[in-house]
Design a protein around this motif. Structure first.
Motif, PDB file in Angstrom:
ATOM      1  N   ASP A 283      21.500   0.144   2.202  1.00 34.10           N
ATOM      2  CA  ASP A 283      22.531  -0.599   1.466  1.00 34.10           C
ATOM      3  C   ASP A 283      21.974  -1.278   0.213  1.00 34.10           C
ATOM      4  O   ASP A 283      22.679  -2.040  -0.459  1.00 34.10           O
ATOM      5  N   GLY A 284      20.695  -1.008  -0.083  1.00 33.93           N
ATOM      6  CA  GLY A 284      20.079  -1.574  -1.278  1.00 33.93           C
ATOM      7  C   GLY A 284      19.288  -2.848  -1.039  1.00 33.93           C
ATOM      8  O   GLY A 284      18.593  -3.335  -1.944  1.00 33.93           O
ATOM      9  N   THR A 285      19.394  -3.406   0.150  1.00 32.64           N
ATOM     10  CA  THR A 285      18.647  -4.624   0.472  1.00 32.64           C
ATOM     11  C   THR A 285      17.144  -4.360   0.427  1.00 32.64           C
ATOM     12  O   THR A 285      16.651  -3.383   1.010  1.00 32.64           O
ATOM     13  N   VAL A 286      16.410  -5.212  -0.264  1.00 23.14           N
ATOM     14  CA  VAL A 286      14.942  -5.121  -0.267  1.00 23.14           C
ATOM     15  C   VAL A 286      14.433  -5.915   0.929  1.00 23.14           C
ATOM     16  O   VAL A 286      14.502  -7.152   0.951  1.00 23.14           O
ATOM     17  N   LEU A 287      13.953  -5.204   1.926  1.00 24.97           N
ATOM     18  CA  LEU A 287      13.477  -5.863   3.152  1.00 24.97           C
ATOM     19  C   LEU A 287      12.135  -6.533   2.908  1.00 24.97           C
ATOM     20  O   LEU A 287      11.922  -7.689   3.289  1.00 24.97           O
ATOM     21  N   HIS A 288      11.207  -5.809   2.275  1.00 23.39           N
ATOM     22  CA  HIS A 288       9.874  -6.352   1.987  1.00 23.39           C
ATOM     23  C   HIS A 288       9.433  -5.891   0.606  1.00 23.39           C
ATOM     24  O   HIS A 288       9.796  -4.798   0.156  1.00 23.39           O
TER      25      HIS A 288
ATOM     26  N   ALA B 181      19.060   0.580  10.890  1.00 27.69           N
ATOM     27  CA  ALA B 181      18.912   0.746   9.443  1.00 27.69           C
ATOM     28  C   ALA B 181      17.988   1.912   9.142  1.00 27.69           C
ATOM     29  O   ALA B 181      17.161   2.312   9.965  1.00 27.69           O
ATOM     30  N   THR B 182      18.156   2.446   7.947  1.00 30.16           N
ATOM     31  CA  THR B 182      17.248   3.462   7.410  1.00 30.16           C
ATOM     32  C   THR B 182      16.639   2.906   6.139  1.00 30.16           C
ATOM     33  O   THR B 182      17.349   2.344   5.297  1.00 30.16           O
ATOM     34  N   ALA B 183      15.317   3.061   6.015  1.00 34.48           N
ATOM     35  CA  ALA B 183      14.637   2.490   4.864  1.00 34.48           C
ATOM     36  C   ALA B 183      13.872   3.561   4.102  1.00 34.48           C
ATOM     37  O   ALA B 183      13.526   4.619   4.654  1.00 34.48           O
ATOM     38  N   LYS B 184      13.636   3.288   2.819  1.00 35.95           N
ATOM     39  CA  LYS B 184      12.695   4.105   2.053  1.00 35.95           C
ATOM     40  C   LYS B 184      11.641   3.174   1.477  1.00 35.95           C
ATOM     41  O   LYS B 184      11.892   1.975   1.246  1.00 35.95           O
ATOM     42  N   ILE B 185      10.450   3.735   1.284  1.00 41.23           N
ATOM     43  CA  ILE B 185       9.340   2.963   0.737  1.00 41.23           C
ATOM     44  C   ILE B 185       9.101   3.464  -0.682  1.00 41.23           C
ATOM     45  O   ILE B 185       8.825   4.645  -0.896  1.00 41.23           O
ATOM     46  N   VAL B 186       9.237   2.568  -1.656  1.00 40.54           N
ATOM     47  CA  VAL B 186       9.226   2.955  -3.069  1.00 40.54           C
ATOM     48  C   VAL B 186       8.105   2.228  -3.801  1.00 40.54           C
ATOM     49  O   VAL B 186       7.969   0.996  -3.703  1.00 40.54           O
ATOM     50  N   HIS B 187       7.305   3.011  -4.525  1.00 42.51           N
ATOM     51  CA  HIS B 187       6.296   2.431  -5.419  1.00 42.51           C
ATOM     52  C   HIS B 187       6.817   2.492  -6.847  1.00 42.51           C
ATOM     53  O   HIS B 187       7.222   3.555  -7.331  1.00 42.51           O
ATOM     54  N   THR B 188       6.827   1.347  -7.506  1.00 43.17           N
ATOM     55  CA  THR B 188       7.219   1.294  -8.916  1.00 43.17           C
ATOM     56  C   THR B 188       5.999   0.887  -9.728  1.00 43.17           C
ATOM     57  O   THR B 188       5.458  -0.217  -9.552  1.00 43.17           O
TER      58      THR B 188
ATOM     59  N   ASP C 244       7.249  -4.732   9.915  1.00 39.64           N
ATOM     60  CA  ASP C 244       6.238  -5.447   9.140  1.00 39.64           C
ATOM     61  C   ASP C 244       5.867  -4.655   7.896  1.00 39.64           C
ATOM     62  O   ASP C 244       5.992  -3.423   7.861  1.00 39.64           O
ATOM     63  N   ALA C 245       5.335  -5.345   6.917  1.00 41.69           N
ATOM     64  CA  ALA C 245       4.719  -4.696   5.763  1.00 41.69           C
ATOM     65  C   ALA C 245       3.565  -5.568   5.299  1.00 41.69           C
ATOM     66  O   ALA C 245       3.638  -6.806   5.377  1.00 41.69           O
ATOM     67  N   THR C 246       2.503  -4.930   4.827  1.00 39.20           N
ATOM     68  CA  THR C 246       1.338  -5.687   4.369  1.00 39.20           C
ATOM     69  C   THR C 246       0.467  -4.777   3.521  1.00 39.20           C
ATOM     70  O   THR C 246       0.725  -3.579   3.401  1.00 39.20           O
ATOM     71  N   TYR C 247      -0.572  -5.354   2.932  1.00 37.38           N
ATOM     72  CA  TYR C 247      -1.525  -4.528   2.193  1.00 37.38           C
ATOM     73  C   TYR C 247      -2.885  -5.203   2.185  1.00 37.38           C
ATOM     74  O   TYR C 247      -3.008  -6.421   2.384  1.00 37.38           O
ATOM     75  N   MET C 248      -3.918  -4.407   1.962  1.00 36.44           N
ATOM     76  CA  MET C 248      -5.267  -4.920   1.769  1.00 36.44           C
ATOM     77  C   MET C 248      -5.655  -4.685   0.312  1.00 36.44           C
ATOM     78  O   MET C 248      -5.520  -3.564  -0.197  1.00 36.44           O
ATOM     79  N   SER C 249      -6.124  -5.721  -0.348  1.00 37.78           N
ATOM     80  CA  SER C 249      -6.548  -5.629  -1.738  1.00 37.78           C
ATOM     81  C   SER C 249      -7.888  -4.901  -1.826  1.00 37.78           C
ATOM     82  O   SER C 249      -8.874  -5.327  -1.215  1.00 37.78           O
ATOM     83  N   ALA C 250      -7.915  -3.822  -2.603  1.00 40.99           N
ATOM     84  CA  ALA C 250      -9.158  -3.062  -2.749  1.00 40.99           C
ATOM     85  C   ALA C 250     -10.226  -3.895  -3.440  1.00 40.99           C
ATOM     86  O   ALA C 250     -11.409  -3.846  -3.058  1.00 40.99           O
ATOM     87  N   SER C 251      -9.842  -4.673  -4.430  1.00 47.67           N
ATOM     88  CA  SER C 251     -10.834  -5.489  -5.140  1.00 47.67           C
ATOM     89  C   SER C 251     -11.385  -6.594  -4.247  1.00 47.67           C
ATOM     90  O   SER C 251     -12.589  -6.887  -4.269  1.00 47.67           O
ATOM     91  N   ALA C 252     -10.507  -7.197  -3.432  1.00 44.39           N
ATOM     92  CA  ALA C 252     -10.971  -8.230  -2.495  1.00 44.39           C
ATOM     93  C   ALA C 252     -11.896  -7.621  -1.442  1.00 44.39           C
ATOM     94  O   ALA C 252     -12.911  -8.223  -1.066  1.00 44.39           O
ATOM     95  N   LEU C 253     -11.567  -6.409  -0.973  1.00 46.93           N
ATOM     96  CA  LEU C 253     -12.414  -5.713  -0.001  1.00 46.93           C
ATOM     97  C   LEU C 253     -13.788  -5.427  -0.593  1.00 46.93           C
ATOM     98  O   LEU C 253     -14.820  -5.675   0.042  1.00 46.93           O
TER      99      LEU C 253
END
Length: 735
Positions: free
Chosen positions: A439-444, A197-204, A226-235
């Motif tokens: 194909d438009g599938t949102v993986l994460h 698969a080929t993916a793109k990472i999109v910020h909305t 994998d995908a994840t994030y760290m909350s700046a406010s929690a940090l």
């Protein structure tokens, strides 16, 4: 296929103390190898070399260099690869900037590093530099998984000559602090792709504005994504709370990160810590400091330099310092704190050193104190937390009786977090981040806030399967405890377990292995080695890095003496020589006192394995004789206490190389498998032995005075060779 002119063995040109040592050791290696018809070439993967290669179009013909890292990246994908890789700088921004300035001073017309690029030209320059910083080398070369263990000679020596361990007390206040929520661990999602698969990472953004953060990220079938994030406010809330807790507990505040390898996420987290430490100053003077060019991600040292001529800000900083707990120090004599430079405190070196010292860190008063070890993300913090709790309960480990921990590490093809730099982003605005397949599938998908740190990492199917097979082979060879350090409650690890279990069952060896979360695996492994037994830790990429410092530093006092074999997936071999964590201090001592205490034992171990690998790959029995003799020589260096000592006036790195050459030549002269080699080395062994007093006197005579090597990141070759090869007698004997 590799070029027919490719040398039999590639020895890497690197940085700092390991590179200084190469000026002394490599001529010996080349001379001895030539007797077996083995050629030894050099490829430059140093920080300075990579900078020069990236900007060759800016330089004169004489200054230009080929892109040796790219060439090696192709070589390691072939069966012909045989590379001895020394530790290189994984540059933080301050190191990169310093290297550029040094090269500019030497006449290289390099552009400045644009800290805040605005024009297209500045953005293009920044993009080139960004390919160099951080972990730029290892993901390119590691086309195989890792097999790391203490060489038998090294382990035997450590048990017979146990190093000093700090005492632990049950009431030690030292502890690990970690977020536990709002961090990468708690926000992680993971999936295994059924097909390529080929993916793109999109910020909305909240207003609907879409930004493609990364396009055309391709994955083969079977990849764990994998995908994840760290909350700046929690940090920020966590850091503020831990600063106050540290003050109340009366301990040192310390932050332990990997801002070199995690070159996008960890410098940002480091910057949050700098801002938290100086929160009142940023609240009052933040705009003015920004105008002065202050970037907290660069550390407290750079910040202080930018504001040194602003008395109001300096006074405010002093006032805040008086309110803060004392800080863990890199160099208390020089006032260099934990927060001065992001690359000064690297978790895999700093935490084992603190644990070995009985939980003590150096404070600003020059004394040792209990310490709050702040490790924001909770993915791997439990390893250190459990280790500290264990030693509080049981007391220090005894190196004389301790067993050993071997490691099989999943690192091939940019596996896991260390390959995530191109897919890590500081979020510009509140909204969502999605990984969308073609194909438009949102993986994460994640909901995020401005300033959050979002990242995606992956591990491919072929490296995972190779890793499991490597573990099976190692466990069969050792017949000992073997543990997959995988947490079924972590999203990524659950996907790996889905690979591991069926393979073990299909091979009929499931009963030989355990699968345990890192905290539980840590305690069981410590119990195993306390009983004098061997355990194999089978881990992902980051834990490979952390554990292959933690356990060797406890067992051997150093991780630089580990046998590190990377069985490249296409059949070649990569032989790594250990860590370079204390290398900067070694360079400083050489320049000030002409004494290099770097221990090349890791290079000796790698050389022996490389020669034996070459013997099998090229059917060169002379190479095998050389490799087996290297092992004898390495044992001789250890048994006769010929490793470098720490202080000026004592034997140093150059002495150890002489004795390595002596024992190597003697082993070759005395062996019976190859009469031609025995005859060749008989005279060399005799000359080296007869001139021992003269050669060691030559080394001793030059110590004590400062020396000029022409640069830190890009030393002058002639000057450095003169410093590192001061015995003409030795030089003449080895030719």
């Amino acid at each position: 296929m590799a070029d027919q002119n490719t040398p039999d063995i590639i020895y890497t040109k690197v940085d700092e103390a390991p590179e200084l040592a190469s000026y002394s050791l490599l001529p010996i290696i080349r001379s001895f190898a030539a007797a077996a018809g083995v050629s030894v070439g050099i490829k430059d993967i140093s920080l300075a070399g990579r900078i020069i290669a990236a900007f060759s179009d800016h330089l004169t013909e004489d200054q230009r260099q080929s892109d040796d890292l790219a060439a090696l990246g192709e070589l390691v994908k072939t069966p012909e690869a045989n590379v001895i890789k020394l530790p290189n700088i994984s540059a933080s921004v301050p190191q990169l900037v310093a290297a550029v300035k040094e090269l500019q001073a030497q006449g290289y017309a390099l552009p400045d590093y644009p800290e805040s690029p605005e024009t297209d030209e500045e953005k293009a320059v920044r993009a080139r530099y960004d390919t160099i910083k951080g972990s730029a080398v290892n993901p390119v070369l590691r086309e195989g998984n890792s097999d790391r263990r203490a060489a038998a000679a090294v382990k035997k020596y450590a048990q017979n000559n146990p190093h000093r361990m700090g005492d632990w007390s049950a009431d030690s206040k030292t502890r690990v602090a970690t977020m536990g929520s709002g961090d990468f661990f708690s926000n992680e999602v993971s999936a295994t792709l059924d097909s390529a698969a080929t993916a793109k990472i999109v910020h909305t953004a909240a207003d609907g504005t879409e930004t493609v953060l990364k396009d055309a990220v391709s994955y083969p079938a079977g990849t764990v994504v994998d995908a994840t994030y760290m909350s700046a406010s929690a940090l920020d809330a966590f850091l503020a709370e831990e600063i106050e807790k540290t003050k109340a507990e009366g301990t040192l505040f310390s932050l332990h990160m990997k801002a070199t390898m995690m070159k996008v996420s960890d410098p940002i987290i480091f910057g949050h810590a700098v801002k938290a430490w100086l929160a009142p100053v940023f609240d009052q003077y933040g705009d003015k400091m920004k105008d002065l060019g202050v970037d907290p991600n660069g550390g407290l040292g750079a910040l202080l330099d930018k504001v040194k001529d602003e008395p109001e800000i300096m006074q405010a900083i002093e006032a805040v310092r008086d309110q803060r707990p004392p800080m863990y120090m890199v160099n208390s004599d020089k006032g260099i704190t934990n927060l001065h430079v992001p690359s000064d405190v690297i978790i895999d070196a700093s935490m084992p050193a603190l644990i070995r010292a009985g939980g003590k860190g150096w404070g600003p008063d020059g004394n040792e104190h209990d310490t709050n070890c702040v490790i924001p993300d909770s993915s791997y913090a439990p390893v250190y937390d459990e280790t500290i709790k264990y030693f509080k309960e049981t007391g220090k480990l005894d190196p004389a009786t301790a067993g050993t921990v071997q490691n099989i590490g999943l690192m091939a093809q940019k596996a896991e977090e260390y390959g995530s730099h191109p897919t890590t982003f500081e979020i510009p605005a509140d909204g969502t981040v999605k990984m969308v397949l073609e194909d438009g599938t949102v993986l994460h998908e994640h909901s995020v806030k401005a300033g959050d740190i979002w990242r995606s990492a992956s591990a491919r199917k072929a490296p995972i399967e190779d890793w499991v097979q490597l573990a099976i082979d190692r466990q069969k060879a050792e017949g000992c405890e073997a543990i997959f350090w995988l947490d079924a409650n972590r999203a990524h690890d659950a996907e790996l377990i889905a690979y591991v279990k069926p393979i073990l069952e299909a091979k009929g060896v499931a009963d030989k292995f355990q699968i345990m979360a890192p905290r539980e695996a840590t305690r069981q492994t410590l119990e195993t080695i306390r009983q004098g037994k061997t355990s194999i830790a089978i881990t992902g990429n980051v834990l490979r890095d952390y554990l292959t410092d933690l356990f060797p530093i406890l067992e051997l006092a150093t991780s630089a003496k580990m046998l590190s074999i990377v069985k490249l997936m296409q059949g070649g071999g990569l032989f790594e020589t250990g860590a370079g964590g204390s290398a900067p201090k070694h360079v400083q001592q050489l320049v000030e006192e002409n004494h290099l205490r770097w221990d090349s034992l890791g290079e000796f171990c790698a050389l022996g394995e490389s020669l034996k690998f070459l013997a099998d790959a090229r059917d060169n029995e002379k190479a095998r004789v050389l490799g087996e003799a290297v092992e004898v020589a390495t044992q001789g260096v250890l048994d006769n206490n010929k490793s470098p000592d720490r202080k000026v006036g004592q034997p140093d790195n150059r002495d150890s190389h002489y004795y390595f050459a002596l024992y190597w030549a003697q082993a070759l002269a005395e062996q019976s498998q190859d009469a031609e080699l025995a005859a060749h080395f008989a005279g060399i062994a005799k000359a080296l032995a007869e001139n021992e007093e003269k050669i060691t006197a030559d080394f001793a005579a030059v110590q004590g005075a400062p020396v000029d090597i022409g640069g830190y990141y890009h030393p002058d070759e002639a000057k450095t060779a003169a410093v590192m090869r001061p015995s003409q007698t030795l030089n003449d004997i080895i030719g």
